[in-house]
Design a protein around this motif. Structure first.
Motif: not given
Length: 257
Positions: A25-33
């Motif tokens: 798994f190679l996720p990238t994350t995003l700010e909730q906003s």
């Protein structure tokens, strides 16, 4: 020399066991906003399959849709990327629901194979509030093919489309690490072949011969299940991420949709 080789073997085996999620798994994350910006109308959803889990999903909507596609994406990135991929199907006058897995994008929760299935089924159940089974096409790409196949086996969708699927994660791992006892090391199985055997709807597999991520041979083994409802499409010279550059891919999708 023997001691060194054995020590290296043990160390690599331990690394495969303890860091397999980093490999799979190679996720990238995003700010909730973070605000998504796409060319088509959509609803951003925050679904809660269970306590401590939030699944971020995008529900693209068009006027007078031909149906709905529930899209399960690959093992890297997040919806800021996969939303663009989903728009390919929106252009064809389909509504599309695409979700980010736990730890991807804005989604929250602990990774685990059962969790993938539970979240996917929750999305399918959400769609059943707005569409009938006969309107739902399941689409899986790479990692998402095992998840889409599970949902197809547990439900009665219109059809299942798999892009660059695998026989199982174990099968792919054996291709790369044949010298290790992977049956005991792997926490994740995603046995696509088992789910296809239980699937009643039509199944279409699309795979390129030059795929260096999921071997073409792994996907080809699925065609050897000899299911009457399975159609296997080979894209000569296609790799893992470029099938959309081939007319055969477009012609197949146009025919199915």
């Amino acid at each position: 020399m023997i001691v060194v080789l054995f020590g290296s073997y043990v160390m690599i085996g331990l690394a495969l066991y303890f860091f397999q999620e980093k490999l799979l798994f190679l996720p990238t994350t995003l700010e909730q906003s973070y605000e998504f910006n796409f060319d088509y109308n959509l609803d951003e959803l925050f679904l809660k399959p269970e306590e401590g889990v939030t699944i971020n999903a995008l529900h693209f909507k068009v006027e007078n849709p031909k149906g709905i596609i529930l899209y399960f994406h690959g093992n890297s990135g997040d919806l800021s990327r996969w939303g663009k991929v989903a728009e390919y199907f929106v252009k064809k006058q389909y509504d599309v629901l695409v979700m980010d897995y736990r730890t991807y994008g804005k989604s929250i929760g602990t990774l685990g194979e059962k969790g993938f299935y539970k979240d996917a089924q929750y999305c399918y159940d959400y769609l059943l509030q707005h569409y009938s089974d006969t309107q739902i096409t399941l689409y899986g790409r790479s990692l998402g093919t095992g998840i889409a196949s599970f949902i197809a086996a547990e439900n009665e969708p219109k059809q299942l489309i798999l892009e660059t699927p695998y026989y199982s994660i174990l099968d792919v791992a054996k291709d790369r690490f044949p010298m290790f006892p992977l049956e005991k090391l792997l926490k994740y199985q995603f046995p696509t072949f088992k789910y296809l055997l239980k699937t009643n709807c039509s199944i279409t597999i699309i795979h390129g011969t030059d795929d260096d991520v999921v071997p073409y041979s792994s996907s080809k083994k699925l065609s050897e299940l000899k299911l009457e409802n399975l159609n296997f499409i080979t894209v000569e010279n296609g790799t893992h991420n470029n099938l959309i550059e081939f007319d055969k891919y477009h012609n197949t999708i146009n025919k199915l949709l």
